[in-house]
Design a protein around this motif. Structure first.
Motif, PDB file in Angstrom:
ATOM      1  N   LEU A 123      -5.152  -8.883   6.331  1.00 45.43           N
ATOM      2  CA  LEU A 123      -6.485  -8.290   6.129  1.00 45.43           C
ATOM      3  C   LEU A 123      -6.422  -6.919   5.472  1.00 45.43           C
ATOM      4  O   LEU A 123      -7.285  -6.579   4.660  1.00 45.43           O
ATOM      5  N   ALA A 124      -5.409  -6.125   5.803  1.00 44.00           N
ATOM      6  CA  ALA A 124      -5.300  -4.785   5.208  1.00 44.00           C
ATOM      7  C   ALA A 124      -5.084  -4.909   3.701  1.00 44.00           C
ATOM      8  O   ALA A 124      -5.707  -4.194   2.900  1.00 44.00           O
ATOM      9  N   GLU A 125      -4.219  -5.835   3.318  1.00 39.65           N
ATOM     10  CA  GLU A 125      -3.933  -6.069   1.902  1.00 39.65           C
ATOM     11  C   GLU A 125      -5.194  -6.578   1.170  1.00 39.65           C
ATOM     12  O   GLU A 125      -5.540  -6.102   0.101  1.00 39.65           O
ATOM     13  N   LEU A 126      -5.837  -7.520   1.808  1.00 38.95           N
ATOM     14  CA  LEU A 126      -7.050  -8.103   1.234  1.00 38.95           C
ATOM     15  C   LEU A 126      -8.139  -7.047   1.067  1.00 38.95           C
ATOM     16  O   LEU A 126      -8.829  -6.986   0.043  1.00 38.95           O
ATOM     17  N   TYR A 127      -8.251  -6.196   2.079  1.00 38.49           N
ATOM     18  CA  TYR A 127      -9.247  -5.128   2.050  1.00 38.49           C
ATOM     19  C   TYR A 127      -9.016  -4.210   0.852  1.00 38.49           C
ATOM     20  O   TYR A 127      -9.954  -3.874   0.122  1.00 38.49           O
ATOM     21  N   GLU A 128      -7.734  -3.844   0.603  1.00 37.65           N
ATOM     22  CA  GLU A 128      -7.407  -2.976  -0.534  1.00 37.65           C
ATOM     23  C   GLU A 128      -7.793  -3.665  -1.847  1.00 37.65           C
ATOM     24  O   GLU A 128      -8.383  -3.047  -2.726  1.00 37.65           O
ATOM     25  N   GLU A 129      -7.472  -4.943  -1.926  1.00 43.18           N
ATOM     26  CA  GLU A 129      -7.768  -5.705  -3.149  1.00 43.18           C
ATOM     27  C   GLU A 129      -9.277  -5.746  -3.401  1.00 43.18           C
ATOM     28  O   GLU A 129      -9.756  -5.546  -4.515  1.00 43.18           O
ATOM     29  N   LEU A 130     -10.015  -5.991  -2.332  1.00 41.09           N
ATOM     30  CA  LEU A 130     -11.469  -6.105  -2.493  1.00 41.09           C
ATOM     31  C   LEU A 130     -12.105  -4.761  -2.821  1.00 41.09           C
ATOM     32  O   LEU A 130     -13.032  -4.692  -3.632  1.00 41.09           O
ATOM     33  N   LYS A 131     -11.586  -3.709  -2.201  1.00 42.62           N
ATOM     34  CA  LYS A 131     -12.148  -2.373  -2.480  1.00 42.62           C
ATOM     35  C   LYS A 131     -12.017  -2.022  -3.961  1.00 42.62           C
ATOM     36  O   LYS A 131     -12.867  -1.378  -4.542  1.00 42.62           O
TER      37      LYS A 131
END
Ligand code: AMP
Ligand code: ZN
Length: 134
Positions: A123-131
């Motif tokens: 989720l942390a990785e995904l969050y960075e990508e989405l941001k």
């Protein structure tokens, strides 16, 4: 466009169990209901999906959804309501004319929504990508 099923319902060429109609929007029973009382709310103007529709049509459609959904829930004595829009084949869209599903839900209707993924993404990785991309 002229072979579009919902355009044909809108024009009256195909019969429907119509529950609501105004200048922009029509609502009718889904012919293959997933649950009792499954209805579709459809802008009259053809567009392939909600993102291709005129925002004013979406506004008018959602206004009808907001009006009809609680009435439907009450009329059928349902225990809840799902409101869904499928966009794209991968999401289950089969009629490529914008529409909203209203699905009254009953405690014992045996339908289940999606559950958690078998393998959860980081989720942390995904969050960075989405941001970065939203
Ligand atoms: P979707 O899969 O989100 O594109 O939903 C399309 C829905 O339209 C399905 O639930 C179908 O059962 C419904 N449907 C298809 N043809 C008709 C029709 N002629 N009248 C009413 N509902 C229809
Ligand atoms: Zn159409």
């Amino acid at each position: 466009m002229f072979s579009c099923i919902f355009c044909r319902v809108v024009s009256g060429e195909l019969p429907s169990y119509k529950l609501y109609e105004d200048d922009r929007v029509i609502a009718f029973l889904d012919i293959f209901p997933a649950v009792k009382g499954h209805i579709l709310v459809v802008p009259k103007t053809h567009a392939e999906n909600m993102f291709a529709s005129d925002p004013e049509d979406i506004k008018a459609t959602m206004k009808v959804v907001l009006d009809l959904a609680p009435k439907l829930e009450k009329a059928l004595g349902a225990d809840g309501i799902n409101i869904t829009i499928n966009k794209g084949e991968a999401a289950g869209q089969s009629v490529f004319h914008t529409h909203v599903h209203i699905l009254p839900r009953f405690k014992d209707d045996g339908k289940s929504l999606w559950g958690p993924m078998d393998s959860k993404p980081d989720l942390a990785e995904l969050y960075e990508e989405l941001k970065q991309n939203l």
